[in-house]
Design a protein around this motif. Structure first.
Motif, PDB file in Angstrom:
ATOM      1  N   ALA A 136      20.780 -21.848 -62.314  1.00 45.09           N
ATOM      2  CA  ALA A 136      21.651 -22.865 -61.732  1.00 45.09           C
ATOM      3  C   ALA A 136      22.824 -22.205 -61.021  1.00 45.09           C
ATOM      4  O   ALA A 136      23.255 -21.098 -61.364  1.00 45.09           O
ATOM      5  N   SER A 137      23.333 -22.888 -59.995  1.00 43.15           N
ATOM      6  CA  SER A 137      24.488 -22.395 -59.251  1.00 43.15           C
ATOM      7  C   SER A 137      25.286 -23.577 -58.726  1.00 43.15           C
ATOM      8  O   SER A 137      24.714 -24.596 -58.312  1.00 43.15           O
ATOM      9  N   ASP A 138      26.615 -23.443 -58.745  1.00 44.96           N
ATOM     10  CA  ASP A 138      27.481 -24.507 -58.241  1.00 44.96           C
ATOM     11  C   ASP A 138      27.585 -24.484 -56.724  1.00 44.96           C
ATOM     12  O   ASP A 138      27.696 -25.530 -56.084  1.00 44.96           O
ATOM     13  N   ARG A 139      27.602 -23.277 -56.146  1.00 44.28           N
ATOM     14  CA  ARG A 139      27.667 -23.103 -54.690  1.00 44.28           C
ATOM     15  C   ARG A 139      26.586 -22.110 -54.287  1.00 44.28           C
ATOM     16  O   ARG A 139      26.242 -21.198 -55.042  1.00 44.28           O
ATOM     17  N   VAL A 140      26.077 -22.271 -53.069  1.00 44.67           N
ATOM     18  CA  VAL A 140      25.072 -21.340 -52.533  1.00 44.67           C
ATOM     19  C   VAL A 140      25.449 -21.007 -51.102  1.00 44.67           C
ATOM     20  O   VAL A 140      25.801 -21.892 -50.313  1.00 44.67           O
ATOM     21  N   VAL A 141      25.378 -19.716 -50.767  1.00 43.35           N
ATOM     22  CA  VAL A 141      25.606 -19.247 -49.402  1.00 43.35           C
ATOM     23  C   VAL A 141      24.306 -18.647 -48.879  1.00 43.35           C
ATOM     24  O   VAL A 141      23.738 -17.741 -49.502  1.00 43.35           O
ATOM     25  N   LEU A 142      23.843 -19.160 -47.764  1.00 49.86           N
ATOM     26  CA  LEU A 142      22.651 -18.615 -47.112  1.00 49.86           C
ATOM     27  C   LEU A 142      23.089 -17.507 -46.154  1.00 49.86           C
ATOM     28  O   LEU A 142      23.643 -17.770 -45.097  1.00 49.86           O
ATOM     29  N   ALA A 143      22.869 -16.264 -46.558  1.00 45.67           N
ATOM     30  CA  ALA A 143      23.216 -15.104 -45.730  1.00 45.67           C
ATOM     31  C   ALA A 143      21.926 -14.352 -45.425  1.00 45.67           C
ATOM     32  O   ALA A 143      21.749 -13.194 -45.789  1.00 45.67           O
ATOM     33  N   LEU A 144      21.017 -15.015 -44.741  1.00 46.86           N
ATOM     34  CA  LEU A 144      19.628 -14.563 -44.633  1.00 46.86           C
ATOM     35  C   LEU A 144      19.381 -13.558 -43.527  1.00 46.86           C
ATOM     36  O   LEU A 144      18.297 -12.975 -43.458  1.00 46.86           O
ATOM     37  N   GLY A 145      20.328 -13.354 -42.636  1.00 49.22           N
ATOM     38  CA  GLY A 145      20.076 -12.461 -41.511  1.00 49.22           C
ATOM     39  C   GLY A 145      19.105 -13.082 -40.527  1.00 49.22           C
ATOM     40  O   GLY A 145      18.885 -14.304 -40.510  1.00 49.22           O
ATOM     41  N   ALA A 146      18.502 -12.241 -39.702  1.00 54.22           N
ATOM     42  CA  ALA A 146      17.502 -12.735 -38.748  1.00 54.22           C
ATOM     43  C   ALA A 146      16.226 -13.105 -39.501  1.00 54.22           C
ATOM     44  O   ALA A 146      15.911 -12.536 -40.557  1.00 54.22           O
ATOM     45  N   LEU A 147      15.479 -14.045 -38.947  1.00 55.28           N
ATOM     46  CA  LEU A 147      14.257 -14.512 -39.575  1.00 55.28           C
ATOM     47  C   LEU A 147      13.078 -13.615 -39.199  1.00 55.28           C
ATOM     48  O   LEU A 147      13.150 -12.854 -38.228  1.00 55.28           O
ATOM     49  N   PRO A 148      11.969 -13.691 -39.964  1.00 55.59           N
ATOM     50  CA  PRO A 148      10.798 -12.875 -39.629  1.00 55.59           C
ATOM     51  C   PRO A 148      10.314 -13.187 -38.213  1.00 55.59           C
ATOM     52  O   PRO A 148      10.343 -14.339 -37.776  1.00 55.59           O
ATOM     53  N   PRO A 149       9.891 -12.188 -37.469  1.00 51.94           N
ATOM     54  CA  PRO A 149       9.442 -12.428 -36.087  1.00 51.94           C
ATOM     55  C   PRO A 149       8.188 -13.288 -36.039  1.00 51.94           C
ATOM     56  O   PRO A 149       7.261 -13.117 -36.833  1.00 51.94           O
ATOM     57  N   GLN A 150       8.169 -14.220 -35.104  1.00 52.12           N
ATOM     58  CA  GLN A 150       6.992 -15.051 -34.903  1.00 52.12           C
ATOM     59  C   GLN A 150       6.003 -14.329 -33.988  1.00 52.12           C
ATOM     60  O   GLN A 150       6.356 -13.427 -33.247  1.00 52.12           O
ATOM     61  N   ARG A 151       4.759 -14.745 -34.048  1.00 54.31           N
ATOM     62  CA  ARG A 151       3.756 -14.148 -33.165  1.00 54.31           C
ATOM     63  C   ARG A 151       4.063 -14.501 -31.726  1.00 54.31           C
ATOM     64  O   ARG A 151       4.449 -15.641 -31.421  1.00 54.31           O
ATOM     65  N   LEU A 152       3.924 -13.537 -30.851  1.00 57.52           N
ATOM     66  CA  LEU A 152       4.182 -13.773 -29.438  1.00 57.52           C
ATOM     67  C   LEU A 152       3.235 -14.823 -28.872  1.00 57.52           C
ATOM     68  O   LEU A 152       2.048 -14.853 -29.210  1.00 57.52           O
ATOM     69  N   ALA A 153       3.757 -15.662 -28.006  1.00 52.29           N
ATOM     70  CA  ALA A 153       2.910 -16.622 -27.299  1.00 52.29           C
ATOM     71  C   ALA A 153       1.913 -15.856 -26.425  1.00 52.29           C
ATOM     72  O   ALA A 153       2.270 -14.870 -25.772  1.00 52.29           O
ATOM     73  N   GLY A 154       0.688 -16.284 -26.431  1.00 53.81           N
ATOM     74  CA  GLY A 154      -0.329 -15.641 -25.612  1.00 53.81           C
ATOM     75  C   GLY A 154      -1.159 -14.607 -26.331  1.00 53.81           C
ATOM     76  O   GLY A 154      -2.172 -14.127 -25.801  1.00 53.81           O
ATOM     77  N   ILE A 155      -0.762 -14.228 -27.543  1.00 47.02           N
ATOM     78  CA  ILE A 155      -1.528 -13.248 -28.300  1.00 47.02           C
ATOM     79  C   ILE A 155      -2.744 -13.936 -28.928  1.00 47.02           C
ATOM     80  O   ILE A 155      -2.610 -14.894 -29.686  1.00 47.02           O
ATOM     81  N   GLY A 156      -3.922 -13.451 -28.587  1.00 44.39           N
ATOM     82  CA  GLY A 156      -5.149 -14.044 -29.111  1.00 44.39           C
ATOM     83  C   GLY A 156      -5.320 -13.805 -30.597  1.00 44.39           C
ATOM     84  O   GLY A 156      -4.738 -12.874 -31.161  1.00 44.39           O
ATOM     85  N   PRO A 157      -6.142 -14.623 -31.263  1.00 44.69           N
ATOM     86  CA  PRO A 157      -6.279 -14.530 -32.721  1.00 44.69           C
ATOM     87  C   PRO A 157      -6.858 -13.208 -33.202  1.00 44.69           C
ATOM     88  O   PRO A 157      -6.445 -12.682 -34.241  1.00 44.69           O
ATOM     89  N   ARG A 158      -7.820 -12.635 -32.461  1.00 44.04           N
ATOM     90  CA  ARG A 158      -8.399 -11.362 -32.892  1.00 44.04           C
ATOM     91  C   ARG A 158      -7.393 -10.228 -32.741  1.00 44.04           C
ATOM     92  O   ARG A 158      -7.281  -9.352 -33.611  1.00 44.04           O
TER      93      ARG A 158
END
Length: 466
Positions: A136-158
């Protein structure tokens, strides 16, 4: 009173250090983060010796009142304070400062696990960890930094499942697998690209390198010796106070032509950037992001002179080519990636073969499309909502996050790059440490008032015989 900081990179570890206290009655502080980059974060925990800081050593202290603390920690002289040192050294500094705070304080706990969910329980929260435990916590701070990189648009599944596609260059020694003669396409021409090229060059890479982005702009280099600071003229100050993006651009262009060094103009703007961004209506923010963002970022986020020399040398020999182009499609063909590129302003697309495609598009702060489990959970629960431009999370002036109804989520705060939508200039050490110090002040004040309220409530219950 317990305050939990989720994310043990720069922002989280600095905030924890500032809240650490040996005073009786100080709120309990829990810092939660992934073990292999604890205290250092990805930026400094996964860095290599050739990765240099983009800020001079004399300006990198973790507290805004002591900007020279890093230089003092290294016992640097005047000349050394103007150098751009390896990022691994800065990671050691962050870890040491956190260790010192932990040893000296009685209120700081370090939890080397990943937080995967946060749920509301009454007036507080329950923080769930990846081992199945929770607290349990009374306060929470989200200090997550940058998020995981998403797959580039146009990249095929294989290709996406193939070693030929490297979606995150710093995971699992991905760059170590690249053969010296391999043809490499790097998607992105900013700071991440500079790190990738520096690493490949350090490994003796001989194959051709192509880097692409929408504008094909490279980060500009810092001057070897810092230039004198300048004062902003009335024309720029008027444009800043008048919330006029067009007038500001015109005034900056005029000043750049007469200033001794254009870098001094950009640096003089920096203390005003957050306030100016916050004053802009959404339409002007969108206009900036569409037309000016790339030009601003290459001038504002500069690289160390030694890294610039590496890039310029590879360009001079023809080994590195930088193009203004867009990736339309990339698929796996036999033992290579077949890529369809269209140059900026061109109608005809061209097909090329590369041995590897590397995503190097920089910070990702899109909380809607991210695969980050905690962020996805909070968005689905309605406790986080994206800013209109996909730059991060919506927050109030006190950095308390807003829910899907744009109402403050009491006791849930945000710190770090996910504040880009609110502050824009919030990815470098000087701005991050200032934001951490301000949030620490807010949390201490609210913790004190909360303790007083709880104490008064107990006294009223006792006086009533309850």
């Amino acid at each position: 009173m317990r305050i939990t900081i989720v994310g043990a990179g720069f922002s989280g570890s600095v905030l924890a250090t500032q809240l650490a206290s040996a005073e009786e009655g100080a709120p309990e502080i829990c810092l939660v983060g992934v073990g292999d980059t604890f205290a250092r974060g990805v930026a400094y925990g996964q860095a290599r010796p050739e990765h240099l800081l983009n800020v001079r050593a004399g300006l990198l202290g973790t507290h805004p009142d002591r900007p020279d603390d890093f230089a003092k920690w290294l016992s640097l002289g005047l000349r050394g304070r103007d150098e751009f040192l390896p990022r691994v050294a800065y990671g050691d500094y962050l870890a040491e400062r956190l260790r010192e705070a932990h040893d000296a304080a009685g209120n700081l706990s370090l939890i080397r696990q990943e937080a995967i969910a946060i749920t509301r329980v009454g007036d507080g929260y329950r923080v769930h960890l990846d081992d199945g435990g929770y607290f349990a916590s009374d306060r929470v701070v989200l200090a997550l930094g940058a998020l995981p990189p998403q797959r580039l648009a146009g990249i095929g599944p294989r290709l996406a499942q193939s070693p030929r596609y490297i979606g995150w260059p710093w995971q699992d020694d991905a760059l170590e697998r690249i053969e010296a003669n391999a043809r490499v396409l790097i998607v992105g021409t900013g700071l991440t690209m500079a790190d990738v090229v520096a690493t490949l060059a350090a490994r003796g890479h001989r194959g051709g390198l192509t880097a692409i982005s929408r504008h094909g702009l490279l980060p500009r280099a810092h001057a070897a010796v810092p230039g004198p600071a300048i004062e902003l003229p009335p024309s720029i100050r008027q444009a800043l106070s008048g919330r006029d993006l067009h007038a500001l651009l015109a005034a900056v262009r005029s000043l750049v032509h007469i200033a001794p060094d254009w870098r001094s103009v950009v640096d003089a703007l920096r203390p005003h950037t957050q306030a100016f961004w916050r004053s802009l209506p959404d339409a002007q923010r969108a206009r900036f992001l569409r037309h000016l963002r790339s030009h601003w970022e290459v001038a504002r986020h500069r690289i160390a002179p030694r890294v610039a020399e590496v890039i310029e040398g590879l360009q001079a020999t023809g080994q590195l080519q930088v193009r203004a182009a867009r990736l339309l499609r990339a698929g796996l063909r036999a033992q290579s990636a077949e890529v369809l590129l269209r140059g900026r302003g061109e109608e005809q697309a061209d097909v090329a073969q590369y041995d590897y495609v590397i995503r190097a598009t920089g910070l990702d702060t899109d909380i809607v499309r991210t695969t980050h489990p905690l962020v996805s959970h909070l968005v689905d629960a309605g406790l986080l909502v994206a800013d209109p431009h996909g730059l991060g999370a919506e927050v109030g002036d006190d950095l308390q996050v807003l829910d899907r109804h744009r109402a403050p989520v009491r006791g849930l705060y945000c710190l770090g790059p996910l504040l880009r939508g609110h502050l824009w200039e919030i990815t470098a050490v000087p701005e991050l440490r200032t934001a951490a110090a301000a949030l620490a002040t807010t949390l201490r004040a609210r913790s004190t008032s909360s303790v007083r309220r709880n104490g008064l409530a107990r006294e009223l219950l006792l006086s009533a015989g309850l």
